[in-house]
Design a protein around this motif. Structure first.
Motif, mmCIF file in Angstrom:
data_model
loop_
_atom_site.group_PDB
_atom_site.id
_atom_site.type_symbol
_atom_site.label_atom_id
_atom_site.label_comp_id
_atom_site.label_asym_id
_atom_site.label_seq_id
_atom_site.Cartn_x
_atom_site.Cartn_y
_atom_site.Cartn_z
ATOM 1 N N TYR A 1 0.842 -1.197 0.000
ATOM 2 C CA TYR A 1 0.000 0.000 0.000
ATOM 3 C C TYR A 1 0.877 1.248 0.000
ATOM 4 O O TYR A 1 1.797 1.380 0.808
ATOM 5 C CB TYR A 1 -0.914 0.010 1.219
ATOM 6 C CG TYR A 1 -2.139 -0.862 1.064
ATOM 7 C CD1 TYR A 1 -3.225 -0.443 0.308
ATOM 8 C CD2 TYR A 1 -2.203 -2.113 1.672
ATOM 9 C CE1 TYR A 1 -4.346 -1.246 0.152
ATOM 10 C CE2 TYR A 1 -3.316 -2.923 1.526
ATOM 11 C CZ TYR A 1 -4.383 -2.477 0.767
ATOM 12 O OH TYR A 1 -5.489 -3.284 0.614
ATOM 13 N N THR A 2 0.567 2.162 -0.903
ATOM 14 C CA THR A 2 1.273 3.441 -0.951
ATOM 15 C C THR A 2 0.460 4.556 -0.302
ATOM 16 O O THR A 2 1.017 5.564 0.105
ATOM 17 C CB THR A 2 1.582 3.821 -2.407
ATOM 18 O OG1 THR A 2 0.358 3.826 -3.175
ATOM 19 C CG2 THR A 2 2.547 2.808 -3.016
ATOM 20 N N THR A 3 -0.872 4.390 -0.240
ATOM 21 C CA THR A 3 -1.753 5.345 0.435
ATOM 22 C C THR A 3 -2.743 4.564 1.289
ATOM 23 O O THR A 3 -3.119 3.430 0.956
ATOM 24 C CB THR A 3 -2.523 6.227 -0.572
ATOM 25 O OG1 THR A 3 -3.291 5.391 -1.442
ATOM 26 C CG2 THR A 3 -1.551 7.077 -1.388
ATOM 27 N N GLY B 1 -4.198 3.144 -2.410
ATOM 28 C CA GLY B 1 -3.475 2.779 -3.615
ATOM 29 C C GLY B 1 -2.352 1.811 -3.320
ATOM 30 O O GLY B 1 -1.815 1.761 -2.210
ATOM 31 N N THR B 2 -1.984 1.008 -4.308
ATOM 32 C CA THR B 2 -0.916 0.025 -4.164
ATOM 33 C C THR B 2 0.108 0.186 -5.281
ATOM 34 O O THR B 2 -0.170 0.787 -6.321
ATOM 35 C CB THR B 2 -1.477 -1.409 -4.195
ATOM 36 O OG1 THR B 2 -2.073 -1.649 -5.480
ATOM 37 C CG2 THR B 2 -2.518 -1.619 -3.098
ATOM 38 N N ARG C 1 -6.437 3.842 3.306
ATOM 39 C CA ARG C 1 -7.856 3.917 2.964
ATOM 40 C C ARG C 1 -8.434 5.245 3.445
ATOM 41 O O ARG C 1 -8.153 5.691 4.559
ATOM 42 C CB ARG C 1 -8.611 2.758 3.601
ATOM 43 C CG ARG C 1 -10.118 2.759 3.330
ATOM 44 C CD ARG C 1 -10.795 1.624 4.061
ATOM 45 N NE ARG C 1 -10.342 0.342 3.557
ATOM 46 C CZ ARG C 1 -10.895 -0.305 2.529
ATOM 47 N NH1 ARG C 1 -11.947 0.239 1.915
ATOM 48 N NH2 ARG C 1 -10.436 -1.459 2.109
#
Length: 374
Positions: A197-199, A210-211, A201
């Protein structure tokens, strides 16, 4: 991730009535790509000859007796039956954490066997360079990492379609002919990617985070497992293959040091021939593309193939690829130079013109090689 969808579905269906078993340690790969469409060769589309008076499966032959007809059919089946090649003269060589297989057969005899081996293990062969002795699979996921408990059995193939792991693997096989030309060294190197995960929930809209795909370290255990399986595929007994893979203890074989001109170099505590093979395997592990090599001069000509960009390109949609910004700039070329000495082998990094490279990138390359060679 699709794994989140599967987990929610499993919870709704069973509500805790069936417990999941722990992840298995098995290897069960499935390629993330699809096989190319089957094309019928032209000679198979032509009209068949009139065979009204030919006995089925007789190949046009006729027999006076039924026993003779059965014998002809049996001989025909035996002639067409594929026989797995058996190579009795196998051995494993090891240096540090690296292992490779030595087969007393020429590379030409092993090439198709190795290709079949990867396909039998659930991979698609993406790259074939027979002239360089290099074969590379496509990215695949290890389906054995998916929980194997009651939910999996209940949903069956439906769960396989919606459940995906967050890891992908690919393998490169390199076949090198030994100096006497009577045997082949087989190297298997692993590259792995992990979806993270870059961001986070969004708590307001409940939109998922985002992943992105990021590299993960090469797994020597996976390389050893496929070397063992390849030994069995080549005719070795499973017990013998396991014993050979477990033999020998790893020892520290590499260190960084300063050379006479003040530049950094990697020192390998082994002769040139063995160092040459180990550096080639390390370059495959790290993700470099070996464009050419000159053993006489001790040079590997390489470019760095960024696995993140490769996975990102693979996951882009058709419209994005059609109207996007296009592929990234081609990486710079480097030369990895090996020089034998009395007590070992020195490895240094040169730029594309052949001069010593003192940049931070060159030091990074040496550090990456050290991690694989120590």
């Amino acid at each position: 991730m699709r794994s989140g969808l599967a987990a929610s579905l499993a919870a709704l269906l069973l509500a805790g009535c069936i417990s999941e078993e722990s992840l298995t340690g098995k290897v069960d790969y499935k390629s993330t790509a699809t096989l190319p469409s089957l094309e019928v060769p032209p000679d198979l589309t032509s009209l068949a000859r009139d065979n009204r008076y030919v006995v089925p499966d007789s190949g046009g032959k006729t027999s006076a007796t039924f026993s003779g007809y059965q014998a002809e059919r049996r001989d025909q089946r035996n002639a067409n039956m594929p026989v797995l090649p058996e190579f009795d003269k196998l051995r494993i060589e090891r240096s540090g954490t690296q292992r490779w297989l030595v087969v007393e057969e020429p590379p030409e005899k092993l090439w198709l066997v190795v290709k079949d081996f990867w396909q039998e293990n659930g991979f698609l062969v993406k790259l074939e360079l027979p002239e360089a002795g290099v074969m590379e699979t496509d990215w695949a996921e290890n389906r054995a990492n998916i929980p194997q408990g009651g939910v999996r059995y209940l949903l069956g193939s439906f769960l396989d379609q919606i459940y995906s792991t967050s890891e992908r693997d690919k393998f490169r096989t390199r076949l090198d002919r030994v100096s006497d030309g009577k045997a082949t060294e087989v190297y298997i190197s692993h590259r792995g990617m992990q979806e993270v995960y870059t961001t986070l929930r969004d708590p307001q809209s409940n939109a998922p985070g985002g992943t992105a795909w990021q590299p993960r370290p090469a797994d020597p255990d996976l390389e050893a497992e496929f070397l063992r399986r390849l030994m069995v595929r080549l005719g070795a007994q499973d017990e013998k293959a396991r014993a050979l893979m477990a033999s020998g203890a790893p020892q520290a074989m590499a260190e960084l040091k300063k050379v006479a001109d003040g530049n950094d170099a990697l020192w390998l505590l082994e002769p040139f021939d063995r160092a040459w093979r180990r550096v080639g395997l390390a370059l495959d592990r790290v993700g470099f593309t070996v464009e050419d090599r000159d053993r006489q001069k001790g040079l590997y000509f390489v470019r760095y193939a960024d696995p993140e960009s490769e996975m990102a390109q693979k996951d882009r949609g058709f419209i994005d690829r059609l109207f996007g910004s296009g592929p990234a700039a081609k990486p710079e070329q480097y030369r990895v130079q090996l020089q034998g000495a009395a007590q070992g082998t020195e490895v240094s990094i040169l730029n594309k013109e052949g001069a010593a490279d003192r940049s931070s990138t060159a030091r990074r390359i040496l550090s990456l090689l050290l991690e694989q060679l120590k």
